[in-house]
Design an enzyme around this catalytic site. Structure first.
Site, PDB file in Angstrom:
ATOM      1  N   PRO A 162       0.838  -1.172   0.112  1.00  0.00           N
ATOM      2  CA  PRO A 162      -0.112  -0.053  -0.050  1.00  0.00           C
ATOM      3  C   PRO A 162       0.662   1.168  -0.132  1.00  0.00           C
ATOM      4  O   PRO A 162       1.891   1.242   0.405  1.00  0.00           O
ATOM      5  CB  PRO A 162      -0.844  -0.175   1.191  1.00  0.00           C
ATOM      6  CG  PRO A 162      -0.934  -1.607   1.635  1.00  0.00           C
ATOM      7  CD  PRO A 162       0.575  -2.015   1.028  1.00  0.00           C
ATOM      8  N   SER A 232       4.497  16.096   8.644  1.00  0.00           N
ATOM      9  CA  SER A 232       4.216  15.540   7.021  1.00  0.00           C
ATOM     10  C   SER A 232       2.720  15.655   6.438  1.00  0.00           C
ATOM     11  O   SER A 232       2.704  15.302   5.245  1.00  0.00           O
ATOM     12  CB  SER A 232       4.530  14.118   6.878  1.00  0.00           C
ATOM     13  OG  SER A 232       3.588  13.325   7.486  1.00  0.00           O
ATOM     14  N   ARG A 245      -0.249   4.265  13.131  1.00  0.00           N
ATOM     15  CA  ARG A 245      -0.476   5.007  14.183  1.00  0.00           C
ATOM     16  C   ARG A 245       0.230   6.359  14.398  1.00  0.00           C
ATOM     17  O   ARG A 245       0.776   6.456  15.546  1.00  0.00           O
ATOM     18  CB  ARG A 245      -0.258   3.996  15.473  1.00  0.00           C
ATOM     19  CG  ARG A 245      -0.751   4.179  16.707  1.00  0.00           C
ATOM     20  CD  ARG A 245      -0.212   3.236  17.785  1.00  0.00           C
ATOM     21  NE  ARG A 245      -1.027   1.729  17.448  1.00  0.00           N
ATOM     22  CZ  ARG A 245      -1.962   1.382  18.190  1.00  0.00           C
ATOM     23  NH1 ARG A 245      -2.526   1.814  18.934  1.00  0.00           N
ATOM     24  NH2 ARG A 245      -2.420   0.257  18.021  1.00  0.00           N
ATOM     25  N   ARG A 442      17.550  18.483   4.894  1.00  0.00           N
ATOM     26  CA  ARG A 442      18.206  17.310   4.916  1.00  0.00           C
ATOM     27  C   ARG A 442      18.462  17.091   3.317  1.00  0.00           C
ATOM     28  O   ARG A 442      19.677  16.551   3.128  1.00  0.00           O
ATOM     29  CB  ARG A 442      17.319  16.225   5.514  1.00  0.00           C
ATOM     30  CG  ARG A 442      17.866  14.807   5.408  1.00  0.00           C
ATOM     31  CD  ARG A 442      17.786  13.814   4.367  1.00  0.00           C
ATOM     32  NE  ARG A 442      16.443  13.807   3.665  1.00  0.00           N
ATOM     33  CZ  ARG A 442      15.583  13.024   3.929  1.00  0.00           C
ATOM     34  NH1 ARG A 442      15.753  12.375   4.782  1.00  0.00           N
ATOM     35  NH2 ARG A 442      14.325  13.167   3.042  1.00  0.00           N
ATOM     36  N   TYR A 504      12.422  14.343  19.928  1.00  0.00           N
ATOM     37  CA  TYR A 504      12.858  14.187  18.743  1.00  0.00           C
ATOM     38  C   TYR A 504      14.444  14.380  18.407  1.00  0.00           C
ATOM     39  O   TYR A 504      14.963  15.382  19.176  1.00  0.00           O
ATOM     40  CB  TYR A 504      12.335  15.385  17.722  1.00  0.00           C
ATOM     41  CG  TYR A 504      11.491  14.793  16.495  1.00  0.00           C
ATOM     42  CD1 TYR A 504      12.053  14.404  15.368  1.00  0.00           C
ATOM     43  CD2 TYR A 504      10.026  14.711  16.657  1.00  0.00           C
ATOM     44  CE1 TYR A 504      11.174  13.867  14.349  1.00  0.00           C
ATOM     45  CE2 TYR A 504       9.369  14.249  15.844  1.00  0.00           C
ATOM     46  CZ  TYR A 504       9.744  13.932  14.489  1.00  0.00           C
ATOM     47  OH  TYR A 504       8.972  13.384  13.432  1.00  0.00           O
TER      48      TYR A 504
END
Length: 590
Positions: A162, A232, A245, A442, A504
């Site tokens: 998927p 995102s 999740r 990045r 993070y």
């Protein structure tokens, strides 16, 4: 790992269409947006973000000073490899055509669907070492077509992976290199409709291929929001959120995806998983939603979901605070959580990340420069803040004006008690919006031999500070051992819970003088960092998921009995293993 790619094998392509936009095939985001270096200056091209069309002299200097970038040398040449010929039987294609299923076997389409957005993925596609891509990409228009596709694939023993927005950073959409069968990428992007809005019960039934940005645009026209906003969200999809999740930046008000989810449909080879009653809560045994959430494409395809919605907030207000050091800022964030007055988003940024963020500003005018000097004097001389330790908290409040005013007053009072200084809404908004351009940075680094990536964890309050120190110290030590001169390790607290916080990490290094494979080296160092995280009391992942990159750590995160339950579910829902992405676990590793 790699082989040389001849000029005849290289693709020349600027982007691939996604909805009304072109997006990059070999990097994050829109094809018309990104960082570039020209005329001795880094700038951001494109007008989609507030940083757009700005020259960035301080960021140019930061790249040189912190990461040792040598802009006098040309950018690394990209070589997007033409994939091997597709492995598809005519009989299979004939059946797809018979049912009117849209599909593509174009090289650019196959390459785009052959990777996610982890560092390893972008490096591989840019420099011609992407090992395997799907043989075919299909574009179902609705739930019924997904059922048809899965039935056809089950008959022909074709592997399905998927694909929503392709924003995975766990290797989840990558094709297993050793898979001999035909691999089909099932792209849900044509399934982007809001099927129904229930204004009385404040729910919306939505197709799984819609992106977060388009979902919010469509709901806003009706006066509603879901409020789920991961970093995102411009490109990631509802189905991807459910399958991984996911968590959003404003979860303090709106909740994580599991809190928002009322109903879901997942098509598997043995049928559709769903609950027929979508009441606010039911007690009918183990929750089948939990089999779907976080399943990462291992059992089937999410096609529809019913979510909670809310009226658009009357007030949206940003704020920011400076604290003398990370420990003081952390004490503030924990106290705000304990006092029950968390804004929609509250994030604590360490000094390294604060200085990095400050570099992403345009050249000041004379007046702005004088104002900056005055502020520095105030902070360093009157407040006695050390610029090498200072850290920032960004805040976002959403709700009605009265509740926002009340919450902001409480937060500012706690900040005063903890030694913080308010620095206004503009800095808070800027810090929040910059989240959406981090991945572009990045990719820019790769052009100049810098590898970088983020990784995250969650942990209890009493272990958070030591975990941050341990990981930063471990990565610094390992870099020095390997004689990596220019590197960056930074962290931020991005979300909080009653029982703990989410951290993070951002890690980058310059590989100019390193002889070994830079991505393999990065993977080795991140692996050590992950070991440090878990030994320090952190989770394997808070919201990025497991995929293939982190599956080796699963036995440290879950009991053998728990792991074997995955296998039991897998064998039930997918007896022929046509959902063969090999995410989460492999039987041989249990």
């Amino acid at each position: 790992m790699s082989r040389k790619v001849s000029d005849e094998e290289v693709m020349e392509i600027e982007g691939v269409p996604r909805g009304d936009n072109l997006v990059k095939i070999d990097g994050w985001g829109y094809a018309d947006s990104g960082f570039t270096y020209d005329n001795n200056m880094v700038s951001f091209v494109g007008e989609r973000y507030k940083i757009g069309k700005l020259e960035l002299p301080y960021f140019t200097a930061w790249c040189v000073d912190v990461l040792g970038v040598d802009f006098s040398k040309p950018a690394v040449q990209r070589k997007i490899q033409v994939p091997s010929p597709a492995n598809i039987s005519e009989k299979f294609l004939k059946e797809l055509n018979h049912y009117g299923i849209q599909f593509s076997i174009e090289d650019s389409c196959r390459v785009f669907h052959g990777h996610g957005h982890a560092l390893q993925d972008i490096y591989a596609v840019r420099y011609g070492v992407l090992q395997k891509v799907p043989d075919i990409v299909v574009y179902p228009n609705n739930h019924n077509e997904v059922e048809t596709i899965i039935q056809i694939c089950n008959t022909h023993n074709v592997v399905i992976i998927p694909f929503g927005g392709g924003t995975s950073v766990s290797g989840a959409v990558n094709c297993p290199e050793e898979e001999p069968r035909t691999i089909l990428s099932l792209d849900t992007s044509s399934m982007d409709k809001i099927i129904a809005i229930d204004k009385r019960n404040l729910t919306a039934k939505i197709e799984a291929g819609i992106t977060g940005k388009n979902l919010e645009i469509k709901l806003a026209k009706k006066g509603f929001t879901v409020g789920h906003e991961p970093d995102s969200y411009e490109f990631s999809t509802l189905g991807g959120w459910v399958s991984t999740r996911a968590s959003g930046m404003k979860k303090n008000v709106y909740g994580n995806i599991e809190d928002i989810l009322i109903g879901v449909k997942m098509v598997t080879p043995v049928g559709v998983i769903e609950k027929y009653c979508q009441a606010p809560r039911v007690s009918i045994g183990p929750d089948v939603h939990q089999m779907v959430l976080g399943s990462e494409g291992s059992f089937g395809v999410v096609t529809e979901a019913t979510l909670k919605i809310r009226p658009l907030p009357a007030c949206k207000r940003y704020g920011s605070l400076l604290f003398p050091d990370f420990e003081t800022g952390f004490a503030f964030v924990e106290k705000v959580t304990r006092e029950g007055c968390k804004p929609a988003s509250i994030r604590l940024i360490d000094n390294e990340q604060f200085l990095f963020g400050q570099s992403l500003k345009a050249q000041e005018t004379f007046g702005e420069r004088m104002s900056k000097i005055a502020k520095i004097f105030y902070l360093t001389k009157l407040c006695q803040f050390d610029l090498k330790k200072i850290c920032l908290v960004t805040l976002l409040y959403e709700g009605d004006f009265e509740s926002v005013d009340l919450k902001e007053k409480k937060v500012l009072n706690i900040a005063s008690i903890c030694g913080g200084i308010s620095t206004g809404g503009a800095n808070g908004e800027r810090g929040y919006i910059l989240t959406f351009v981090i991945a572009y940075i990045r990719d820019f680094g790769l052009d100049y031999k810098c590898v970088a990536e983020s990784f995250e964890t969650s942990c209890p309050w009493d272990k958070t500070m030591s975990l941050c120190r341990n990981v930063k110290n471990r990565l610094g030590l390992e870099c020095r051992r390997r004689k990596i001169v220019h590197f960056l390790v930074s962290c931020r607290v991005t979300q909080t819970y009653d029982a703990g916080a989410v951290i993070y990490f951002y890690f980058a290094f310059n590989y100019t003088n390193i002889t070994e494979d830079p991505v393999a080296l990065y993977g080795e160092l991140e692996h050590l960092a992950r070991q440090e995280i878990m030994s320090s009391g952190g989770s394997l992942s808070h919201h990025h998921g497991v995929g293939k990159i982190r599956q080796i750590f699963l036995p440290q995160a879950m009991s053998k009995a728990g792991l074997s339950s995955f296998l039991a579910l897998k064998k039930h829902f997918d007896p022929k293993n046509i959902f063969g992405s090999r995410n989460l676990y492999q039987e041989s590793k249990l």
